[in-house]
Design a protein around this motif. Structure first.
Motif, PDB file in Angstrom:
ATOM      1  N   UNK A   1       0.795  -1.186   0.006  1.00 52.02           N
ATOM      2  CA  UNK A   1      -0.068   0.054   0.029  1.00 52.02           C
ATOM      3  C   UNK A   1       0.697   1.212   0.169  1.00 52.02           C
ATOM      4  N   UNK A   2       2.064   1.201   0.497  1.00 58.04           N
ATOM      5  CA  UNK A   2       2.875   2.344   0.513  1.00 58.04           C
ATOM      6  C   UNK A   2       3.583   2.783  -0.952  1.00 58.04           C
ATOM      7  N   UNK A   3       3.145   2.171  -1.887  1.00 60.98           N
ATOM      8  CA  UNK A   3       3.386   2.733  -3.193  1.00 60.98           C
ATOM      9  C   UNK A   3       2.279   3.582  -3.723  1.00 60.98           C
ATOM     10  N   UNK A   4       1.533   3.794  -2.871  1.00 62.14           N
ATOM     11  CA  UNK A   4       0.282   4.732  -3.238  1.00 62.14           C
ATOM     12  C   UNK A   4       0.411   6.017  -2.514  1.00 62.14           C
ATOM     13  N   UNK A   5       0.058   7.125  -3.213  1.00 66.07           N
ATOM     14  CA  UNK A   5      -0.043   8.428  -2.354  1.00 66.07           C
ATOM     15  C   UNK A   5      -1.242   8.399  -1.251  1.00 66.07           C
ATOM     16  N   UNK A   6      -1.122   9.336  -0.480  1.00 63.24           N
ATOM     17  CA  UNK A   6      -2.519   9.167   0.689  1.00 63.24           C
ATOM     18  C   UNK A   6      -3.801   9.249  -0.043  1.00 63.24           C
ATOM     19  N   UNK A   7      -3.907  10.121  -0.867  1.00 62.50           N
ATOM     20  CA  UNK A   7      -5.250  10.160  -1.804  1.00 62.50           C
ATOM     21  C   UNK A   7      -5.568   8.842  -2.455  1.00 62.50           C
ATOM     22  N   UNK A   8      -4.607   8.363  -3.312  1.00 61.11           N
ATOM     23  CA  UNK A   8      -4.602   7.088  -3.815  1.00 61.11           C
ATOM     24  C   UNK A   8      -5.127   5.770  -2.899  1.00 61.11           C
ATOM     25  N   UNK A   9      -4.633   5.988  -1.866  1.00 62.70           N
ATOM     26  CA  UNK A   9      -4.917   4.764  -0.734  1.00 62.70           C
ATOM     27  C   UNK A   9      -6.212   4.831  -0.350  1.00 62.70           C
ATOM     28  N   UNK A  10      -6.739   6.164  -0.132  1.00 61.97           N
ATOM     29  CA  UNK A  10      -8.236   6.299   0.184  1.00 61.97           C
ATOM     30  C   UNK A  10      -9.052   5.745  -0.829  1.00 61.97           C
ATOM     31  N   UNK A  11      -8.852   5.885  -2.132  1.00 62.56           N
ATOM     32  CA  UNK A  11      -9.366   5.274  -3.156  1.00 62.56           C
ATOM     33  C   UNK A  11      -9.474   3.845  -3.176  1.00 62.56           C
ATOM     34  N   UNK A  12      -8.156   3.391  -2.753  1.00 55.70           N
ATOM     35  CA  UNK A  12      -7.907   1.895  -2.836  1.00 55.70           C
ATOM     36  C   UNK A  12      -8.839   1.239  -1.985  1.00 55.70           C
ATOM     37  N   UNK A  13      -9.146   1.902  -0.702  1.00 57.26           N
ATOM     38  CA  UNK A  13      -9.849   1.437   0.320  1.00 57.26           C
ATOM     39  C   UNK A  13     -11.238   1.103  -0.348  1.00 57.26           C
ATOM     40  N   UNK A  14     -11.851   2.282  -1.065  1.00 58.40           N
ATOM     41  CA  UNK A  14     -13.192   2.171  -1.765  1.00 58.40           C
ATOM     42  C   UNK A  14     -13.276   1.148  -2.622  1.00 58.40           C
ATOM     43  N   UNK A  15     -12.080   0.897  -3.478  1.00 59.18           N
ATOM     44  CA  UNK A  15     -12.092  -0.426  -4.356  1.00 59.18           C
ATOM     45  C   UNK A  15     -12.297  -1.680  -3.509  1.00 59.18           C
ATOM     46  N   UNK A  16     -11.281  -1.830  -2.583  1.00 62.19           N
ATOM     47  CA  UNK A  16     -11.505  -2.882  -1.647  1.00 62.19           C
ATOM     48  C   UNK A  16     -12.981  -3.357  -1.105  1.00 62.19           C
ATOM     49  N   UNK A  17     -13.562  -2.090  -0.743  1.00 62.16           N
ATOM     50  CA  UNK A  17     -14.922  -2.318  -0.222  1.00 62.16           C
ATOM     51  C   UNK A  17     -15.767  -2.732  -1.216  1.00 62.16           C
ATOM     52  N   UNK A  18     -15.739  -2.328  -2.588  1.00 56.22           N
ATOM     53  CA  UNK A  18     -16.403  -2.447  -3.595  1.00 56.22           C
ATOM     54  C   UNK A  18     -16.355  -4.220  -3.953  1.00 56.22           C
ATOM     55  N   UNK A  19     -15.306  -4.659  -3.862  1.00 54.38           N
ATOM     56  CA  UNK A  19     -15.233  -6.167  -4.176  1.00 54.38           C
ATOM     57  C   UNK A  19     -15.862  -6.917  -3.489  1.00 54.38           C
TER      58      UNK A  19
ATOM     59  N   UNK B   1       9.187   6.684  -1.056  1.00 53.49           N
ATOM     60  CA  UNK B   1       7.834   5.668  -0.829  1.00 53.49           C
ATOM     61  C   UNK B   1       6.725   6.675  -0.157  1.00 53.49           C
ATOM     62  N   UNK B   2       5.425   6.085   0.073  1.00 54.24           N
ATOM     63  CA  UNK B   2       4.519   6.897   0.481  1.00 54.24           C
ATOM     64  C   UNK B   2       3.977   5.926   1.764  1.00 54.24           C
ATOM     65  N   UNK B   3       4.703   5.955   2.844  1.00 55.18           N
ATOM     66  CA  UNK B   3       4.205   5.448   3.964  1.00 55.18           C
ATOM     67  C   UNK B   3       2.858   6.036   4.503  1.00 55.18           C
ATOM     68  N   UNK B   4       2.182   5.197   4.848  1.00 57.66           N
ATOM     69  CA  UNK B   4       0.923   5.668   5.208  1.00 57.66           C
ATOM     70  C   UNK B   4       0.666   6.465   6.662  1.00 57.66           C
ATOM     71  N   UNK B   5      -0.282   7.418   6.687  1.00 54.96           N
ATOM     72  CA  UNK B   5      -0.441   7.934   8.205  1.00 54.96           C
ATOM     73  C   UNK B   5      -1.570   7.003   8.486  1.00 54.96           C
ATOM     74  N   UNK B   6      -1.179   6.273   9.591  1.00 56.81           N
ATOM     75  CA  UNK B   6      -2.243   5.431   9.923  1.00 56.81           C
ATOM     76  C   UNK B   6      -3.468   6.058  10.525  1.00 56.81           C
ATOM     77  N   UNK B   7      -3.506   7.068  11.114  1.00 52.44           N
ATOM     78  CA  UNK B   7      -4.760   7.920  11.740  1.00 52.44           C
ATOM     79  C   UNK B   7      -5.791   8.022  10.414  1.00 52.44           C
TER      80      UNK B   7
END
Length: 354
Positions: free
Chosen positions: A254-272, A314-320
């Protein structure tokens, strides 16, 4: 056979056959006496290939390139091209769903307000554009195809220097333990690489699928786990239909995505995911922005500029931020910090439902 016979055989027009010939996709022989085109069975198979690839949306140029590669004996390129085309279709599908959702919200707003609030409608339209830009702006700046051959050596036998895969084997075990899937459940590993996390679930008798954007990673994955279903794809356009999985997992990706892309990735996970679908992420991240600044300041004070450079590559996530998204979307979460930078996060929907 003549062009008319070929057209009848494949149920297309002679004009279409001439078009593909003009584009140099077909090169039939010509009768030396009258210069009529003479098509062989090989020409018929080639035309069938052209028509099939056109039906799945490939351009003339893409088909020409692919046929040239096949002519050189590079048969694997056909599989890769079709997988790439499927990935693009899912990306278009995701975007179309966003357009439909935004249009529905515009309609609902107009019905409720009984007036044209163009500022609000413009904001909704801008949201679609922003999400399209977020998805389009991802680039593989790390060249994962090149890393595929040495990936397992890097993650299992770490050498000196900054460790991008700390506690690797422990982390994979914990993901399996935390998800604790039932025998009949099906899971998806996103950014599967050479399949180590998916393989851990397979070893426990769980049906798994894995996706990755690197064709070379997937080749190595298939060699190791021939029964694992793999598809070319990524976090931002998962190549599966809605509600296909009981759980989604991802490790060190997941750290290969920007913070904004991470949130979109979570939406995609929820979709499937199905209504009860769970998400488990193990990755390099910081507890919050304050912890990130403190960690980088500490490294700077110790003279570890090369480590800082690797972290900032990289784009290490902000866990919060991740936890806030899960809370807003109705998930109960638990987490644990496994090392200085490695965190595991598990999310379960509080009220299962579509």
């Amino acid at each position: 056979m003549r062009i008319k016979e070929m057209a009848e055989k494949l149920n297309i027009s002679a004009r279409a056959i001439r078009f593909y010939e003009e584009k140099s996709l077909l090169t039939p022989l010509k009768d030396p006496q009258n210069q009529y085109r003479l098509f062989t069975e090989m020409d018929a198979r080639r035309l069938q290939a052209i028509l099939s690839l056109r039906e799945v949306g490939m351009s003339i140029e893409e088909i020409r390139t692919l046929l040239e590669e096949i002519d050189r004996g590079e048969d694997d390129e056909l599989l890769y091209s079709l997988e790439l085309q499927r990935s693009m279709m899912f990306s278009q599908m995701v975007e179309l769903k966003q357009h439909i959702d935004t249009t529905d919200r515009m309609i609902e707003h107009l019905k409720a307000q009984r007036s044209l609030d163009w500022e609000h409608i413009f904001e909704l339209a801008n949201g679609v554009k922003r999400l399209r830009d977020v998805r389009a702006n991802w680039r593989d700046q790390w060249d994962f195809d090149r890393q595929a051959a040495i990936h397992d050596e890097l993650v299992f036998n770490h050498s000196e220097g900054f460790n991008k895969h700390p506690s690797y084997e422990q982390a994979l075990r914990m993901v399996v333990e935390w998800v604790k899937p039932h025998e009949r459940e099906r899971g998806l590993d996103i950014g599967t690489g050479t399949g180590n996390l998916a393989g851990s679930f397979l070893a426990a008798g769980i049906d798994m699928a894995g996706i990755d954007q690197s064709k070379e990673m997937l080749k190595h994955c298939q060699q190791k786990f021939p029964h694992l279903e793999t598809k070319l794809g990524n976090f931002l356009a998962i190549p599966y239909l809605d509600h296909s999985f009981d759980f989604v997992v991802t490790s060190y990706a997941l750290h290969h995505l920007t913070d904004e892309q991470k949130l979109f990735a979570l939406v995609e996970m929820k979709r499937v995911l199905k209504p009860h679908g769970r998400i488990c992420i193990v990755d390099l991240m910081f507890e919050n922005e304050k912890k990130r600044i403190e960690h980088l300041d500490k490294l700077r004070g110790e003279g570890h500029e090369e480590v800082i450079a690797e972290i900032e590559d990289e784009y290490f996530a902000d866990r919060s931020i991740l936890l806030n998204w899960f809370e807003q979307n109705g998930y109960l979460t638990k987490m644990q910090q496994l090392s200085e930078l490695l965190h595991i996060l598990y999310a379960v929907p509080i009220r299962p439902g579509y």
